[in-house]
Scaffold this motif. Structure first.
Motif: not given
Length: 890
Positions: A716-718, A739-751
């Motif tokens: 998802a971050n990719g 894209a920034h909203l996607m990154a915010a969600r994906a990176r939180e899930l990645l820790g």
């Protein structure tokens, strides 16, 4: 004794006003128009303009208000000032006035003594007017106190000596223009006698002439056939009576030279000096136009510059009379008018006269000589169509250049698919003619080829118009020294594709280029497109306020947009306004704009189809109507398959995948993603400018939500990183926000808390600048929870706009949550359980929920247990997912 044996013939109106249209607008002007100090009103108009009727209505109104009314109908005997004064005193004597004013004395002195309100109406004053009688009226006007009003109705304009009264502010002059019925008044008058369409048509033909309108009304009310009223308005008006009136009351008063002049220019809608001289081969047009003021308002004369417009009925009478006396004369005048107007650049009028003169070939020649298909640049698609509609279809098909113009406007306005097939046949016909490289038809063919790209663009997924556009633009540049219209045709098409594919920066360069072409003023009929170009660029840059301003303050005040509204342009404008509203979170307003585009057929324009089907579905989903949204998207995919619209199929399929994933149906989303080949399409979308930008973003969103649903935050971050790179390359700022909203969600899930917060801050900054709400809300309760955490960390003062926008997002989400949860028909939850569920969606603990809702922790636990039971879940996370699946949560 000077009085008639029947006083009613002298001292009462000779008309009945019971069935007349009440003309309050006119009456208000008669006594209240400037100057306010006037005691005398002179109403001058030819016979048949309703002077007596409106004067009688005014008298009746004044009587109702408690005023006294004195009425005098003049005749030729009243030219004697003594008899006029005696009759006027007799009229006053019929009123119940102060006894002191009944003694024999001049009328002026009697008026000066009056204290009660009085209206004096003097009709047919032209019969009495003389120097001595006018002096009596002047004395009355000067002596009358404020409670006295005098109205003279006359067929003639005021005499010169009334100038003193004008300078003293004692007289107001009102002419026949005030008496002319407005279009609404005309339709209202005719409404009881005619169907709506017929009333509109007769009103236009009568042009406000009360006499003609009343005759039409009487004819219809008298039992004349009302079948097929809309075929020809002239057949609905008793023209024979009107023509007799014109002959006896208007034309009989004119000298022979003026009658000859009127016959010569009767074919013209507007008679200006140059046109009159051209049609007559003389140079006396100015003097004769000035003399037409004698028959005002049957002829409306303008002084700056001098011109006249003859009433349609007068023109018809003159044409009929000329044809009877000299058959074929009017055809010759039409052809003279055609040549003259063509030289002046009035192409539409010139072609109309050529056709009216029986020379279809001349009309076709005029259009070709004016530029053929290049007329689209300076006339616009709608006016080009109106121009061609003056010629029979058979004439157009014999002329390749005219046929090409027809095909081009068809592409721009309606059905590009059928036009494309005909273009191929026409291309073969032109090439087989082998007329050489200098043939204008060959040049038109090559330049117009770029416009034909609009059809395959809708029917091929992999499509590249750039080589054809570049070739056409170079050809246009080479020709620009002779005529810039080829650039005016080719550059807008390039702008169209650049808006669709990008990059935005190059598109804005082309907009500046076409503005320079249009700056000459010869291309104003295409001016509405300029505002649309600016609005679309502002949208791409993420400036919603500027985009709306370009449309509402510029485009919708553009006279050419209002007068020549092109179907495709109107639908595109509605789609843009709807898109802006949806981005702002104004969902109901967005749906109103999208519904204004119907019917969407025969358009195949991707931007319109996307708004009408896909964005409409997204709005329904945002309102909690998930089933309705899925139905719309399924319908869109079916339409795309039936009509071979691959881009619409991609957009609808991607939206379906996204919504299924957001509803928590990951298996369904994954299965549909495989059917629509989402992974393959996403790979294609990452190639620069391979797909329309709306498809790129839609595929990215679908891929992201599927990966998040599968728990693959790395993938998802990719997706977020790839969309961000593409968005920056193309210049689409709102896609950067996504894209920034996607990154915010994906990176939180990645820790990656720090990375998630950076992405969130960048998203909030972009959203605050753009005013975009809905893209943030689309990422649901999880994103709102991140926003709350960020807000709780007391951000630095340098992030004030971001803080304010974050607070706005939280408030909007909570309002939507409560509205949807409480309004959902299938909701099993009580209002208090909805409150607890809302707090649960904020990722609050039981203690914090209890504190915020002023409940005990035990009560909160009781509500949580009820929520879990009603939703059929066991955990807090499952409760949120189930609430979203049931559309209880945004």
């Amino acid at each position: 004794m000077t009085l008639s044996a029947d006083p009613a013939l002298r001292f009462e109106p000779i008309v009945h006003v019971d069935e007349a249209l009440w003309r309050q607008r006119v009456m208000d002007r008669l006594l209240a128009a400037a100057p306010s100090s006037a005691r005398l009103t002179l109403l001058s108009a030819p016979a048949g303009f309703g002077k007596t009727t409106v004067l009688a209505q005014l008298a009746e109104q004044k009587r109702r208000e408690g005023a006294q009314v004195a009425w005098l109908n003049c005749d030729e005997r009243d030219k004697d000032p003594a008899l006029f004064a005696e009759n006027l005193l007799a009229a006053l004597g019929r009123c119940t006035l102060d006894r002191g004013t009944t003694q024999a004395s001049p009328p002026a002195l009697r008026l000066a003594e009056l204290r009660e309100p009085l209206l004096i109406c003097i009709d047919d004053y032209e019969c009495a007017s003389s120097v001595a009688v006018d002096d009596i009226v002047e004395e009355m006007a000067l002596a009358a106190p404020p409670n006295v009003g005098i109205v003279l109705a006359s067929r003639e304009a005021p005499h010169q000596h009334l100038t003193r009264l004008q300078l003293a502010g004692k007289v107001r002059l009102v002419d026949a223009e005030l008496l002319r019925f407005t279009r609404d008044e005309s339709v209202l008058l005719l409404g009881d006698a005619l169907p709506e369409a017929a009333a509109q048509q007769v009103a236009a033909y009568a042009d406000g002439w009360p006499f003609a309108l009343q005759l039409a009304r009487l004819r219809a009310s008298g039992g004349a056939s009302t079948t097929d009223w809309t075929v020809d308005a002239r057949a609905k008006i008793p023209r024979r009576q009107i023509f007799d009136y014109l002959a006896e009351e208007v034309l009989a008063t004119l000298p022979p030279a003026m009658l000859e002049f009127l016959g010569d220019v009767a074919v013209l809608d507007t008679v200006d000096v140059a046109s009159a001289n051209a049609l007559r081969g003389r140079d006396d047009g100015l003097a004769l136009i000035q003399q037409l003021a004698r028959i005002k308002p049957i002829a409306v004369v303008e002084e700056t510059p001098w011109s006249a417009r003859l009433h349609p009925l007068l023109r018809d009478y003159l044409v009929d009379a000329a044809e009877l006396s000299a058959p074929g004369r009017m055809a010759g005048q039409h052809l003279r008018a055609a040549r003259h107007l063509a030289e002046r650049g009035q192409l539409h009028e010139a072609v109309a006269h050529a056709v009216a003169g029986g020379r279809l070939d001349m009309g076709a020649d005029l259009i070709e000589e004016a530029g053929g298909f290049l007329l689209v640049a300076n006339e616009g698609a709608v006016r080009s169509r109106l121009l061609l509609q003056q010629l029979p279809e058979a004439t157009i098909r014999k002329r390749p250049r005219l046929r090409l113009l027809q095909l081009v406007q068809q592409v721009l306005e309606a059905d590009p698919a059928s036009a494309a097939l005909e273009f191929e046949r026409l291309e073969q016909q032109i090439r087989e003619a082998d007329t050489g490289p200098d043939d204008p038809a060959r040049f038109d063919l090559e330049v117009s080829r770029c416009m034909m790209q609009m059809n395959p663009a809708e029917h091929h997924l992999r499509f590249s118009p750039w080589s054809v556009l570049e070739q056409a633009r170079q050809l246009a540049r080479n020709h620009a020294g002779q005529d810039q219209r080829p650039l005016g045709c080719t550059v807008p098409i390039e702008i169209f594709f650049l808006h669709r594919y990008g990059p935005v920066e190059r598109c804005e360069r082309r907009i500046r280029e076409v503005e320079e072409v249009f700056a000459s003023g010869a291309y104003t009929y295409n001016s509405p497109w300029i505002w649309t170009y600016h609005a679309r660029s502002a949208l791409a840059r993420g400036d919603l306020e500027q985009a709306e301003r370009d449309i509402r303050q510029s485009l919708q005040q553009d006279a050419n947009f209002l007068n020549f509204r092109q179907g495709s342009l109107s639908r595109l404008v509605s789609s843009l306004l709807g898109h802006i509203a949806r981005l702002r979170g104004e969902t109901e307003a967005a749906l109103e704009h999208f519904s204004a585009m119907a019917p969407w057929e025969p358009t195949r324009l991707l931007e319109v189809l996307h708004a009408g089907h896909v964005e409409t579905a997204l709005c329904e989903f945002a309102l909690g109507h998930a089933d309705r949204a899925m139905e719309l998207l399924e319908s869109a995919r079916h339409l795309a398959f039936e009509e071979n619209l691959p881009h619409l199929e991609v957009l609808a399929g991607a939206a379906q995948v996204e919504l299924l994933a957001r509803l928590g149906d990951v298996a369904g989303a994954q299965a549909l993603a495989e059917r629509v080949k989402l992974d393959e399409l996403w790979v294609l979308a990452q190639e620069p400018f391979a797909l329309p930008w709306i498809s790129v973003e839609a595929l990215a969103r679908a891929s992201f939500f599927v990966q998040m649903g599968l728990g693959d935050a790395t993938a998802a971050n990719g997706v977020a990183a790839a969309l961000l790179a593409s968005a920056r390359r193309s210049g689409h700022r709102l896609s950067e926000l996504c894209a920034h909203l996607m990154a915010a969600r994906a990176r939180e899930l990645l820790g990656d808390a720090a990375g998630a917060q950076r992405a969130l801050l960048q998203a909030l900054a972009l959203a605050a600048r753009s005013g975009a709400v809905q893209p943030c809300l689309d990422f649901g309760a999880e994103l709102i929870a991140q926003v709350r955490v960020w807000l709780s960390g007391t951000p630095a003062a340098g992030h004030v706009p971001e803080v304010q926008w974050a607070q706005t997002l939280v408030r909007t989400w909570e309002q939507r949550f409560r509205t949807r949860a409480l309004g959902a028909a299938a909701s099993p939850l009580t209002p208090r359980e909805v409150d607890v569920l809302c707090e649960l969606a904020k990722d609050h603990t039981t203690k914090l929920i209890a504190k915020n809702l002023l409940l005990s922790p035990e009560t909160v636990k009781h509500h949580l247990k009820a929520i879990f039971s009603k939703l059929g879940v066991r955990t807090r996370e499952d409760a949120i997912l189930e609430a979203r699946r049931r559309a209880l949560m945004p």
